[in-house]
Design a protein around this motif. Structure first.
Motif, PDB file in Angstrom:
ATOM      1  N   UNK A 196     -11.386   3.900  61.637  1.00 31.21           N
ATOM      2  CA  UNK A 196      -9.917   3.938  61.728  1.00 31.21           C
ATOM      3  C   UNK A 196      -9.384   2.736  62.515  1.00 31.21           C
ATOM      4  N   UNK A 197      -8.282   2.167  62.009  1.00 32.32           N
ATOM      5  CA  UNK A 197      -7.606   1.064  62.680  1.00 32.32           C
ATOM      6  C   UNK A 197      -6.270   1.488  63.260  1.00 32.32           C
ATOM      7  N   UNK A 198      -5.798   2.681  62.876  1.00 29.59           N
ATOM      8  CA  UNK A 198      -4.565   3.232  63.432  1.00 29.59           C
ATOM      9  C   UNK A 198      -4.843   4.667  63.848  1.00 29.59           C
ATOM     10  N   UNK A 199      -3.981   5.222  64.652  1.00 26.08           N
ATOM     11  CA  UNK A 199      -4.159   6.588  65.144  1.00 26.08           C
ATOM     12  C   UNK A 199      -3.344   7.615  64.359  1.00 26.08           C
ATOM     13  N   UNK A 200      -2.433   7.157  63.506  1.00 29.27           N
ATOM     14  CA  UNK A 200      -1.529   8.079  62.807  1.00 29.27           C
ATOM     15  C   UNK A 200      -2.313   9.012  61.873  1.00 29.27           C
ATOM     16  N   UNK A 201      -1.928  10.276  61.839  1.00 29.91           N
ATOM     17  CA  UNK A 201      -2.508  11.238  60.920  1.00 29.91           C
ATOM     18  C   UNK A 201      -1.561  12.417  60.736  1.00 29.91           C
ATOM     19  N   UNK A 202      -1.824  13.197  59.720  1.00 30.66           N
ATOM     20  CA  UNK A 202      -1.001  14.391  59.456  1.00 30.66           C
ATOM     21  C   UNK A 202      -1.838  15.639  59.657  1.00 30.66           C
ATOM     22  N   UNK A 203      -1.206  16.644  60.252  1.00 33.05           N
ATOM     23  CA  UNK A 203      -1.877  17.935  60.441  1.00 33.05           C
ATOM     24  C   UNK A 203      -2.040  18.629  59.092  1.00 33.05           C
ATOM     25  N   UNK A 204      -3.084  19.409  58.965  1.00 28.40           N
ATOM     26  CA  UNK A 204      -3.360  20.157  57.732  1.00 28.40           C
ATOM     27  C   UNK A 204      -3.487  21.631  58.087  1.00 28.40           C
ATOM     28  N   UNK A 205      -2.758  22.474  57.342  1.00 33.46           N
ATOM     29  CA  UNK A 205      -2.760  23.916  57.587  1.00 33.46           C
ATOM     30  C   UNK A 205      -3.198  24.620  56.307  1.00 33.46           C
ATOM     31  N   UNK A 206      -4.226  25.454  56.396  1.00 31.40           N
ATOM     32  CA  UNK A 206      -4.708  26.230  55.251  1.00 31.40           C
ATOM     33  C   UNK A 206      -4.081  27.615  55.296  1.00 31.40           C
ATOM     34  N   UNK A 207      -2.956  27.770  54.592  1.00 32.22           N
ATOM     35  CA  UNK A 207      -2.299  29.085  54.541  1.00 32.22           C
ATOM     36  C   UNK A 207      -2.974  30.022  53.550  1.00 32.22           C
ATOM     37  N   UNK A 208      -3.755  29.462  52.624  1.00 35.18           N
ATOM     38  CA  UNK A 208      -4.497  30.277  51.656  1.00 35.18           C
ATOM     39  C   UNK A 208      -5.958  29.843  51.687  1.00 35.18           C
ATOM     40  N   UNK A 209      -6.678  30.191  52.756  1.00 35.62           N
ATOM     41  CA  UNK A 209      -8.057  29.697  52.917  1.00 35.62           C
ATOM     42  C   UNK A 209      -9.010  30.195  51.841  1.00 35.62           C
ATOM     43  N   UNK A 210      -8.701  31.334  51.237  1.00 43.20           N
ATOM     44  CA  UNK A 210      -9.573  31.809  50.173  1.00 43.20           C
ATOM     45  C   UNK A 210      -9.500  30.947  48.934  1.00 43.20           C
ATOM     46  N   UNK A 218      -6.232  11.353  54.765  1.00 36.48           N
ATOM     47  CA  UNK A 218      -6.007  10.322  55.773  1.00 36.48           C
ATOM     48  C   UNK A 218      -4.844   9.443  55.337  1.00 36.48           C
ATOM     49  N   UNK A 219      -4.219   8.843  56.332  1.00 34.98           N
ATOM     50  CA  UNK A 219      -3.144   7.896  56.102  1.00 34.98           C
ATOM     51  C   UNK A 219      -3.727   6.496  55.943  1.00 34.98           C
ATOM     52  N   UNK A 220      -3.150   5.741  54.996  1.00 34.87           N
ATOM     53  CA  UNK A 220      -3.465   4.325  54.839  1.00 34.87           C
ATOM     54  C   UNK A 220      -2.127   3.601  54.763  1.00 34.87           C
ATOM     55  N   UNK A 221      -1.875   2.721  55.700  1.00 28.84           N
ATOM     56  CA  UNK A 221      -0.581   2.036  55.773  1.00 28.84           C
ATOM     57  C   UNK A 221      -0.764   0.562  55.435  1.00 28.84           C
ATOM     58  N   UNK A 388      -6.201   5.352  58.816  1.00 35.09           N
ATOM     59  CA  UNK A 388      -6.215   6.203  59.982  1.00 35.09           C
ATOM     60  C   UNK A 388      -7.416   7.114  59.977  1.00 35.09           C
ATOM     61  N   UNK A 389      -7.578   7.964  60.977  1.00 33.01           N
ATOM     62  CA  UNK A 389      -8.699   8.906  61.021  1.00 33.01           C
ATOM     63  C   UNK A 389      -8.544   9.992  59.947  1.00 33.01           C
ATOM     64  N   UNK A 390      -9.654  10.582  59.585  1.00 35.58           N
ATOM     65  CA  UNK A 390      -9.641  11.648  58.586  1.00 35.58           C
ATOM     66  C   UNK A 390      -9.213  12.953  59.240  1.00 35.58           C
ATOM     67  N   UNK A 391      -8.214  13.612  58.647  1.00 37.54           N
ATOM     68  CA  UNK A 391      -7.814  14.965  59.062  1.00 37.54           C
ATOM     69  C   UNK A 391      -8.513  15.956  58.153  1.00 37.54           C
ATOM     70  N   UNK A 392      -9.130  16.978  58.723  1.00 41.15           N
ATOM     71  CA  UNK A 392      -9.894  17.926  57.912  1.00 41.15           C
ATOM     72  C   UNK A 392      -9.668  19.343  58.411  1.00 41.15           C
TER      73      UNK A 392
END
Length: 790
Positions: A196-210, A218-221, A388-392
């Motif tokens: 990663x060259x930047x710190x920006x990332x988006x949160x990920x929420x699993x509302x339907x995990x099944x 990840x973000x790429x700018x 950016x870093x990978x959000x998982x």
């Protein structure tokens, strides 16, 4: 799955020919449905460099070009609109043969000598584009054979994969198979995590995990969406049947073909807040990239931000969050969606996609992050930017349960003995991790093999790699025993043959029918409905065979067949809490027959008349013999109210006989009314064994008897009244005449009977005959209020 052979050989390159290659895949269960050349055969075409272009003195649309063909300069007259100095193009030299048996010669064009031809893609047979010359990259080597430079000797293979082999919906998956089959080494794509060259990332929420147990992105700018796609990538995509769109889209498609993992890129500037994987709200809408607006049901999985839907998960992205040539920031997703959460959703809305085709069959959840890293590196190399870093986010992924494999079971199923060492070698070639415990193996399927769940699946894999053609064929050996045939059971084939001998033709109709047939012919307002009908007019299960026969008559009449005699045997379906073999349903076999039109084929020796109730009644009695049936006046939804009879055998109702109801005759546009019957098939197949009896050698005595009875009295009622009360000498009573009219009181009718009498041991005397007739007459008077006709 379509791909080029040369691309596949960058992964694994066994030393076999193309024909051997396709045969190998087909015999291993990956059927090669198509094998075609990238370009038709031609020769004598090289890469040329246009040095100079001048106008033709005698033609406005022609140019005189000086061409470098690799150390030699040629003059060629060209009329292509895009010819220009400095470009590199295909050049057919004198003596070249182009597709369509077109030969190139030195010629004069409007007085100017031309030593060859500059070619378009269409003239080479590799594309339909004839708008101008085929422009080659600037680094194309001048003088090189164009077939070599563009790899035009490549072949395009199309695999017809079965639904369980989702792991082969990628070049890597097919390469694994080829490596296992041939033992050739496999070269995996080099995938290194992008720092990663930047710190920006988006949160990920699993509302339907099944439905979505794994989602990473990840973000790429700073990307350049207008950057051109490399020619090698375009070539791979186009030869796999995917059109090049833009560099960002092409990279996601390339990685999907390469690794089997569908990816999607969102325009990050259009997103708000965290990324959610949730089920849709009923009635929620989304505009897709194919410009189709969907109104969703609550079983559809969505990818959304905090404000709106972004994509239908595993199927297609939304237009409002899609990338364009002006995009500078992207959010790149890679996920695993449960096949059950994707299957059938795209077809519900009338389309499909490469992503849905893969997700609904099962995508390697262990490779989602690798695919994200691979796509990231390609985007950075082609379009630039910073990652950016990978959000998982993860939930419970599918379990890969160990499977026990027994060599003894392999031998029993395949019929051949495969040594344990060879089984272990095959498992290793298939990359199936195992632990050996004595003779047995415990195998853990990898994350990309959704089709391996039980021991028989592993045995199938062993058979494929061992080679089906290496398994010898043996004729089966078995002892055959003659089974007893009881005369109390009549084979169905004999019943069919009897009807065929009587001029009936057998038909086979679908058991699922139009709902209106059930309403019309069975008065069934609550039929058994199919959960997933193949057509709207085949939505319910039949409870009667009559509808199908009537439809057959209509079809025959449209084809000018005016005499129709049909029969069908088949199951009908009823709800029954005690039903078997399917709980809650009863499925009896029935036989139905229908006659329409002339009673006999048209001929000169017999008068023409239409078939009637008694014609079909005779056919039915022939089928029932030696059983006899009673026919009682009744009503049936499909039959004429006054010309319908219930069929009773051994005091049990078994079916109906009659003419089609006038209402349905009119509705189905039948000029005449068909006569038909429907009966339980068990009544015909369960018969009575014959019993021996001496044939009397004594003469019979025949007398006629005419009586007058009430006009509403039926012949069957008379027989019922005489049952058990006839004199023992009487062998048969046959009705041969019915009369009303002059000489008969109104409301009465005259019935004439032929009485047959016989004794088995002696000749009857007149006194005995007279006494029997008097007893019969008295019985008729007592039971039927009959009077002798004078």
């Amino acid at each position: 799955m379509k791909f080029s052979e040369s691309w596949l050989r960058t992964f694994v390159d066994p030393k076999i020919t193309g024909v051997e290659f396709t045969h190998l895949l087909t015999m291993a269960g990956l059927e090669v449905e198509e094998d075609e050349s990238v370009a038709p055969a031609f020769e004598g075409v090289i890469v040329a460099h246009v040095l100079e272009v001048t106008k033709h003195p005698d033609a406005d649309r022609l140019n005189i070009c000086r061409i470098d063909i690799g150390g030699e300069i040629k003059q060629i007259v060209c009329g292509a609109p895009n010819v220009a100095p400095g470009i590199k193009v295909p050049c057919a030299l004198p003596g070249a043969h182009l597709p369509g048996d077109f030969k190139i010669k030195i010629a004069k064009v409007r007085g100017i000598e031309s030593s060859g031809m500059l070619c378009s893609a269409r003239e080479l047979g590799i594309s339909d584009d004839a708008s101008g010359l085929l422009i080659l990259p600037a680094d194309a080597p001048v003088g090189e054979n164009i077939r070599t430079y563009l790899d035009l000797d490549d072949r395009l293979l199309t695999l017809k994969l079965t639904p369980n082999r989702a792991d082969c919906l990628s070049l890597l998956g097919v390469a694994r198979e080829v490596a296992a089959l041939t033992g050739a080494p496999i070269t995996y794509p080099e995938i290194n995590p992008v720092k990663p060259e930047i710190d920006a990332q988006r949160a990920i929420v699993l509302d339907a995990p099944g439905a979505c147990p794994l989602y990473c992105g990840r973000l790429i700018v700073g990307v350049d969406a207008k950057a051109p796609t490399p020619e090698w990538m375009k070539r791979c995509l186009e030869r796999s049947g995917i059109r090049s769109i833009s560099a960002l889209v092409d990279v996601t498609n390339y990685v999907m073909l390469e690794l089997g993992q569908p990816l999607h890129a969102f325009d990050n500037a259009k997103l708000k807040g965290a990324i959610h994987a949730r089920m849709a709200h009923a009635g929620e809408k989304i505009l897709l990239l194919n410009e189709q607006t969907l109104e969703l049901q609550d079983d559809v999985l969505l990818i959304t931000d905090e404000c709106r839907p972004l994509a239908v998960a595993g199927i297609m992205g939304g237009e409002e969050s899609g990338i364009t040539l002006e995009t500078r920031e992207i959010f790149l997703e890679s996920a695993f969606f449960e096949p059950a959460a994707v299957a059938g959703r795209a077809r519900r809305y009338g389309f499909s996609s490469d992503a849905s085709y893969r997700f609904e069959r099962g995508v390697d959840f262990g490779g989602a992050r690798l695919a994200l890293e691979r796509a990231t590196r390609l985007i950075l190399d082609i379009c630039g930017g910073q990652a950016g870093p990978v959000s998982e986010a993860t939930a419970t992924l599918p379990a890969r349960s160990p499977i026990r494999l027994r060599p003894a079971r392999v031998t029993k199923v395949l019929g051949i003995t495969i040594a344990g060492e060879e089984i272990g070698n095959i498992l290793q070639r298939l990359n199936l991790p195992f632990v050996r415990d004595g003779e047995n193996f415990t195998v853990t399927p990898p994350s990309y093999r959704f089709d391996i769940e039980i021991e028989e699946d592993l045995i199938e894999e062993i058979a494929r790699i061992h080679g089906y053609d290496s398994i010898p064929s043996h004729m089966p050996h078995a002892r055959l025993a003659m089974l007893p045939q009881t005369e109390s059971v009549r084979p169905l084939s004999r019943i069919r043959q009897t009807l065929a001998d009587r001029g009936f033709q057998e038909v086979i109709n679908y058991a699922f029918i139009d709902e209106s047939w059930e309403t019309d012919f069975a008065a069934n307002t609550s039929p058994i409905r199919l959960a997933n009908p193949i057509a709207s007019q085949m939505s319910v299960m039949r409870s009667t065979l009559i509808g199908g026969l009537v439809a057959n008559v209509v079809t025959n009449l449209r084809r000018k067949q005016n005499r129709v005699r049909l029969f069908e045997t088949g199951r009908c379906f009823f709800r029954d809490t005690n039903g078997t073999p399917v709980a809650g349903f009863r499925q009896p076999w029935k036989l139905a027959a229908l006659a329409y039109g002339g009673a006999l084929p048209e001929q000169w020796g017999m008068p023409t008349r239409n078939v009637d109730f008694f014609d079909l009644k005779g056919e039915l009695e022939l089928l029932l013999a030696p059983k006899t049936a009673r026919f009682e006046a009744a009503t049936h939804p499909a039959l004429h109210p006054g010309r319908c009879a219930r069929i009773v055998v051994d005091e049990v109702p078994v079916g109906y006989l009659g003419e089609l109801h006038p209402q349905w005759q009119q509705k189905y546009d039948l000029p005449l009314s068909p006569v038909l019957f429907e009966i339980d098939l068990d009544v015909l197949t369960q018969t009575r064994p014959p019993h021996f009896a001496d044939i009397s050698q004594q003469p019979v005595v025949v007398r006629d008897l005419a009586i007058v009875v009430d006009g509403k009295l039926e012949f069957q009622q008379i027989l019922d009244g005489l049952h058990g009360k006839l004199p023992p000498l009487i062998r048969e009573i046959r009705l041969f005449d019915v009369y009303t009219g002059k000489g008969i009181e109104q409301g009465k009718k005259s019935l004439a009977f032929r009485i047959v009498m016989q004794d088995t041991e002696r000749t009857l005397q007149d006194a005995e005959v007279d006494a029997a007739m008097q007893e019969l007459t008295a019985c008729l008077q007592q039971n039927c209020a009959a009077q002798l006709r004078v």
